[in-house]
Enzyme design. Structure first.
Site, PDB file in Angstrom:
ATOM      1  N   GLN A  88      13.297  75.901  17.433  1.00 43.46           N
ATOM      2  CA  GLN A  88      12.785  75.728  18.788  1.00 43.46           C
ATOM      3  C   GLN A  88      11.267  75.774  18.827  1.00 43.46           C
ATOM      4  O   GLN A  88      10.633  75.060  19.599  1.00 43.46           O
ATOM      5  CB  GLN A  88      13.361  76.799  19.715  1.00 43.46           C
ATOM      6  CG  GLN A  88      14.803  76.583  20.110  1.00 43.46           C
ATOM      7  CD  GLN A  88      15.039  75.268  20.811  1.00 43.46           C
ATOM      8  OE1 GLN A  88      15.742  74.405  20.287  1.00 43.46           O
ATOM      9  NE2 GLN A  88      14.483  75.092  21.983  1.00 43.46           N
ATOM     10  N   HIS A  93       9.062  72.661  18.915  1.00 43.20           N
ATOM     11  CA  HIS A  93       8.995  71.807  20.097  1.00 43.20           C
ATOM     12  C   HIS A  93       7.583  71.721  20.665  1.00 43.20           C
ATOM     13  O   HIS A  93       7.117  70.651  21.049  1.00 43.20           O
ATOM     14  CB  HIS A  93       9.908  72.358  21.205  1.00 43.20           C
ATOM     15  CG  HIS A  93      11.286  71.781  21.184  1.00 43.20           C
ATOM     16  ND1 HIS A  93      11.541  70.439  21.259  1.00 43.20           N
ATOM     17  CD2 HIS A  93      12.497  72.380  21.125  1.00 43.20           C
ATOM     18  CE1 HIS A  93      12.848  70.221  21.233  1.00 43.20           C
ATOM     19  NE2 HIS A  93      13.453  71.386  21.151  1.00 43.20           N
ATOM     20  N   GLU A 112      16.067  80.530  28.451  1.00 42.62           N
ATOM     21  CA  GLU A 112      16.601  79.166  28.574  1.00 42.62           C
ATOM     22  C   GLU A 112      17.791  78.976  27.628  1.00 42.62           C
ATOM     23  O   GLU A 112      18.874  78.574  28.039  1.00 42.62           O
ATOM     24  CB  GLU A 112      15.500  78.166  28.231  1.00 42.62           C
ATOM     25  CG  GLU A 112      15.967  76.719  28.228  1.00 42.62           C
ATOM     26  CD  GLU A 112      14.933  75.780  27.647  1.00 42.62           C
ATOM     27  OE1 GLU A 112      15.045  74.563  27.914  1.00 42.62           O
ATOM     28  OE2 GLU A 112      14.037  76.217  26.908  1.00 42.62           O
ATOM     29  N   HIS A 113      17.576  79.213  26.350  1.00 45.28           N
ATOM     30  CA  HIS A 113      18.651  79.179  25.360  1.00 45.28           C
ATOM     31  C   HIS A 113      18.894  80.610  24.882  1.00 45.28           C
ATOM     32  O   HIS A 113      17.953  81.289  24.476  1.00 45.28           O
ATOM     33  CB  HIS A 113      18.266  78.335  24.145  1.00 45.28           C
ATOM     34  CG  HIS A 113      17.842  76.935  24.470  1.00 45.28           C
ATOM     35  ND1 HIS A 113      16.508  76.577  24.613  1.00 45.28           N
ATOM     36  CD2 HIS A 113      18.559  75.818  24.665  1.00 45.28           C
ATOM     37  CE1 HIS A 113      16.437  75.276  24.877  1.00 45.28           C
ATOM     38  NE2 HIS A 113      17.675  74.784  24.911  1.00 45.28           N
TER      39      HIS A 113
END
Length: 431
Positions: free
Chosen positions: A256, A259, A324-325
């Protein structure tokens, strides 16, 4: 230690690594520039879009819309395996969206004799889907916003993507079902879809993630148009007990982190040796990660490793963060997951990597960030429809609701309301 609300108890938490920057405060300087862009596009339309596209994207496009021939050429140029993988992802997202839509049903009831009410499920007339270009061609991005729109029955889907986005992204928009595609990015794209220009039709609702400028633009245009949510720089947190695998956790955090330099990545655990092992593993893997130029600043500035005294504190802190995740790597992940309330999307067990959802498994990857998971979930097919209520009454129903409605209006001093409530009853009684 992170800047926490005074309402959150921190006594049972210590930090092996604390973030040094705050994503929310880092966004503040963006607001003034975005407001200027929005106002300019609203007043000058395409001319302002061209100027900002040249300034921010180094684009000299005079015509923004992608033609049918260009769309077909982009699809034809796809590597065969890439096309198969894209269609695989489209099919999975479509299946999940169709299953979700089947749970949203029209309603008709008669709660009182002669009083009928219900709701209809109405697709939004026209939506805008922002498709981020980013540092890499994010082939899954158009799938996540466009496919659910078409499943929901939206008659017209407008897609905007940066002028320099990879041709494969245009192909993804086409294969996903976009009705019109425009090469416009950033805050100027949000402005064009929100207000409409000479060439870009105004939409009723804007969907999709983006950078800080896109996120801020969505926040500022909300009202005259709808938005799905504020989906800013990505986030991942992992909850782990002593059974956690440091290598796997570090790998998922870095997946992640690549990103965006402002991605938030974190581990919340009850096991300090695991926390320390993850820090070491992240540093080890960073040395061979080709995207370390992005992941390293994200880890340095926003990375967090929190050690909680017990499971209850771990759950409470996770619900406070509302990531979020959110991945669960515990001895009994399914039981643990049932105790969690605040998150964008949940990944239960170490085999459920965020990357699968990001790309092709079927759940949507457009998710709430910056603690918005406390009050909303992620993008889903229901975001593309309106649940609009209706009612009608027969004389028997008027007999029941008119008297209390008239009395209530009178007690509130609303004479017009009282008359409207009483008129139908009086006429019925006169025959």
């Amino acid at each position: 230690m992170p800047n926490l609300s005074e309402a959150y108890p921190t006594a049972k938490i210590s930090w092996v690594k604390a973030p040094t920057r705050n994503a929310e405060s880092d966004n503040k300087p963006v607001a003034e520039l975005v407001a200027k862009i929005l106002a300019d596009v609203k007043s000058r339309g395409d001319a302002a879009v061209r100027e900002y596209s040249a300034q921010f994207d180094k684009s000299d496009l005079q015509v923004f819309e992608v033609t049918q021939a260009q769309r077909e050429a982009a699809v034809a140029a796809l590597d065969p395996q890439t096309r198969k993988d894209t269609e695989f992802a489209i099919a999975n997202v479509r299946r999940f969206a169709e299953a979700q839509l089947s749970t949203i049903l029209p309603l008709e009831i008669e709660p009182l004799p002669g009083v009928f009410m219900g709701h209809r499920v109405i697709p939004i007339d026209r939506v805008g889907c922002y498709v981020p270009g980013g540092r890499f061609p994010l082939l899954s991005a158009p799938i996540m916003t466009i496919v659910p729109a078409k499943v929901a029955g939206v008659p017209e889907v407008i897609a905007c993507l940066p002028p320099n986005a990879h041709e494969a992204m245009v192909a993804g928009c086409h294969l996903s079902g976009a009705d019109r595609i425009f090469r416009i990015g950033g805050a100027q794209a949000i402005a064009a879809m929100a207000f409409g220009t000479e060439t870009v039709p105004g939409v009723m609702k804007i969907m999709g993630p983006g950078n800080a400028f896109v996120n801020e633009a969505k926040r500022q245009v909300f009202g005259p148009v709808g938005i799905d949510q504020l989906a800013g720089p990505s986030e991942i947190y992992i909850l782990a007990d002593e059974t956690g695998d440091a290598e796997m956790i570090a790998t998922d955090l870095l997946a992640q982190a690549e990103h965006d330099v402002r991605t938030r990545v974190g581990l919340i655990t009850t096991h300090r040796p695991l926390a320390e092992a993850v820090v070491a593993e992240v540093e080890k893997q960073m040395k061979t990660l080709s995207t370390a130029h992005v992941a390293e600043p994200a880890w340095r500035d926003y990375g967090e490793i929190a050690v909680c005294e017990d499971e209850a504190a771990m759950i409470a802190y996770s619900d406070f963060i509302a990531a979020e995740h959110l991945q669960v790597h515990t001895a009994d992940p399914h039981d643990f997951a049932k105790k969690l309330r605040n998150y964008g999307s949940l990944f239960i067990g170490e085999l459920a990597s965020v990357v699968y959802s990001d790309k092709c498994s079927g759940t949507n990857h457009t998710l709430p960030t910056m603690a918005a998971g406390r009050y909303t979930g992620g993008l889903w097919v229901g975001a593309y429809v309106k649940i609009a209520t209706h009612q009608w009454l027969e004389p028997q129903g008027v007999d029941q609701v008119a008297p209390p409605a008239a009395r209530q209006a009178a007690s509130e001093g609303l004479e017009g309301h009282r008359r409207a409530a009483q008129l139908r009853l009086d006429r019925m009684q006169r025959g």
